[in-house]
Design an enzyme around this catalytic site. Sequence first.
Site, PDB file in Angstrom:
ATOM      1  N   GLY A  31       0.826  -1.233   0.084  1.00 27.91           N
ATOM      2  CA  GLY A  31       0.130  -0.107  -0.052  1.00 27.91           C
ATOM      3  C   GLY A  31       0.592   1.143  -0.044  1.00 27.91           C
ATOM      4  O   GLY A  31       1.940   1.214  -0.256  1.00 27.91           O
ATOM      5  N   LEU A  33       0.495   3.575  -2.121  1.00 24.33           N
ATOM      6  CA  LEU A  33       1.095   3.560  -3.607  1.00 24.33           C
ATOM      7  C   LEU A  33       1.573   4.807  -4.181  1.00 24.33           C
ATOM      8  O   LEU A  33       1.043   5.884  -4.039  1.00 24.33           O
ATOM      9  CB  LEU A  33       0.062   3.016  -4.545  1.00 24.33           C
ATOM     10  CG  LEU A  33      -0.817   1.693  -4.075  1.00 24.33           C
ATOM     11  CD1 LEU A  33      -1.696   1.343  -5.062  1.00 24.33           C
ATOM     12  CD2 LEU A  33       0.146   0.676  -3.762  1.00 24.33           C
ATOM     13  N   ASP A  35       4.331   6.341  -7.763  1.00 28.74           N
ATOM     14  CA  ASP A  35       4.312   5.899  -9.277  1.00 28.74           C
ATOM     15  C   ASP A  35       5.044   4.760  -9.623  1.00 28.74           C
ATOM     16  O   ASP A  35       4.936   4.164 -10.752  1.00 28.74           O
ATOM     17  CB  ASP A  35       4.933   7.332  -9.747  1.00 28.74           C
ATOM     18  CG  ASP A  35       3.927   8.397 -10.395  1.00 28.74           C
ATOM     19  OD1 ASP A  35       2.829   8.085  -9.804  1.00 28.74           O
ATOM     20  OD2 ASP A  35       4.459   9.336 -10.712  1.00 28.74           O
ATOM     21  N   HIS A  37       4.626   1.765  -7.987  1.00 28.17           N
ATOM     22  CA  HIS A  37       3.623   1.171  -7.759  1.00 28.17           C
ATOM     23  C   HIS A  37       2.677   1.029  -9.133  1.00 28.17           C
ATOM     24  O   HIS A  37       2.143   0.183  -9.949  1.00 28.17           O
ATOM     25  CB  HIS A  37       2.812   0.970  -6.930  1.00 28.17           C
ATOM     26  CG  HIS A  37       3.358   0.656  -5.636  1.00 28.17           C
ATOM     27  ND1 HIS A  37       3.669   1.629  -4.723  1.00 28.17           N
ATOM     28  CD2 HIS A  37       3.834  -0.483  -4.989  1.00 28.17           C
ATOM     29  CE1 HIS A  37       4.151   1.266  -3.495  1.00 28.17           C
ATOM     30  NE2 HIS A  37       4.404  -0.004  -3.712  1.00 28.17           N
ATOM     31  N   ASP A 150      13.548  -3.252  -5.460  1.00 26.33           N
ATOM     32  CA  ASP A 150      13.978  -4.497  -4.697  1.00 26.33           C
ATOM     33  C   ASP A 150      14.661  -5.552  -5.132  1.00 26.33           C
ATOM     34  O   ASP A 150      14.020  -6.611  -5.328  1.00 26.33           O
ATOM     35  CB  ASP A 150      12.495  -4.780  -3.662  1.00 26.33           C
ATOM     36  CG  ASP A 150      11.934  -3.729  -2.833  1.00 26.33           C
ATOM     37  OD1 ASP A 150      12.352  -3.194  -2.037  1.00 26.33           O
ATOM     38  OD2 ASP A 150      10.959  -2.938  -3.436  1.00 26.33           O
ATOM     39  N   SER A 185      10.006   5.227  -3.184  1.00 21.55           N
ATOM     40  CA  SER A 185       9.659   4.395  -2.256  1.00 21.55           C
ATOM     41  C   SER A 185       8.643   5.013  -1.213  1.00 21.55           C
ATOM     42  O   SER A 185       8.548   6.049  -1.023  1.00 21.55           O
ATOM     43  CB  SER A 185      10.736   4.134  -1.435  1.00 21.55           C
ATOM     44  OG  SER A 185      10.724   3.575  -0.292  1.00 21.55           O
ATOM     45  N   SER A 186       7.810   4.018  -0.604  1.00 21.72           N
ATOM     46  CA  SER A 186       6.850   4.746   0.390  1.00 21.72           C
ATOM     47  C   SER A 186       7.556   5.128   1.454  1.00 21.72           C
ATOM     48  O   SER A 186       6.822   6.193   2.359  1.00 21.72           O
ATOM     49  CB  SER A 186       5.872   3.348   0.869  1.00 21.72           C
ATOM     50  OG  SER A 186       5.303   2.864  -0.294  1.00 21.72           O
TER      51      SER A 186
END
Length: 285
Positions: A31, A33, A35, A37, A150, A185-186
């Site tokens: 979650g 989210l 760009d 994602h 990742d 990154s979140s």
Amino acid sequence: MQIIKTIDELRSIVKGWKKEGLSVGLVPTMGYLHDGHRSLIVRAASENDRVVVSDFVNPTQFGVNEDLDSYPRDIDRDAAVCEAAGADLIFHPELEEMYFKDSCTFVDMDKLTKGLCGKTRPTHFRGVCTVVSKLFLIVAPDRAYFGQKDAQQLAVIRRMVRDLNFDIEIVGCPIVREEDGLAMSSRNTYLNKEERKAALILHESLMLGKEMMEQGERDAAKIQSAIVHKIETEPLARIDYVELVEAENLENVAVMEGRILTAIAVYIGKTRLIDNTIYQFSQPG
Ligand code: PAF
């Protein structure tokens, strides 16, 4: 677009799609989210008839002193991003739906998970492999989409799919960056203004390493040391690791050939960020 909270309901919808002969793409996420994602969802929508996005902050991949509680969450915003990007369904289960209170079965991997992020996060990939396996078994997608940011996670999941014979195509997608080069990154939301600026050192140092490879340097230790020195010029940065490894096996290399992953993890203030590049050497040195 529907938000589904139970495994039974999700399975029954996917079964219906499969009966109609439709292909299914899965984008697993935690979650919040961004760009990066969004690019995975858009790609999945272009290659599948239906797209499921899972939106679940998975506790088993967080260590005891990590940011599970503070990890950003916003399902309404996520739903808008998913819908605009072409997803058909969000799977957003509660913790109790995903894990029995007395769950005691995990998916673990001997190799690939011990170095890089595994050194400081020894239980992380066990949590990732377990939840991703569960999602694969729940959704039964034809394809699943993961970001190259990742890089270790992507290599681990590819190996897990091979070793456990999951009949799922794993699609790795390029890193999406902010205009100034910071990988999306979140966790970037944790950075204050000064830290956000300092975080550029990750991309800058990787570009230095890439430039050296382009100029013909094949001594991994020399490139590693140049990247370390560059990061050390940033006072807010503290290195977790800087490693040059073979891109699929994640094994250390001395003299570089083939596909080389340069992977780094750096604390900016209290926030741990990761980034990487892959360089393909065209012929043995
Ligand atoms: O990359 C992530 O966001 C997570 O590790 C994943 C793959 C969704 C598993 O929780």
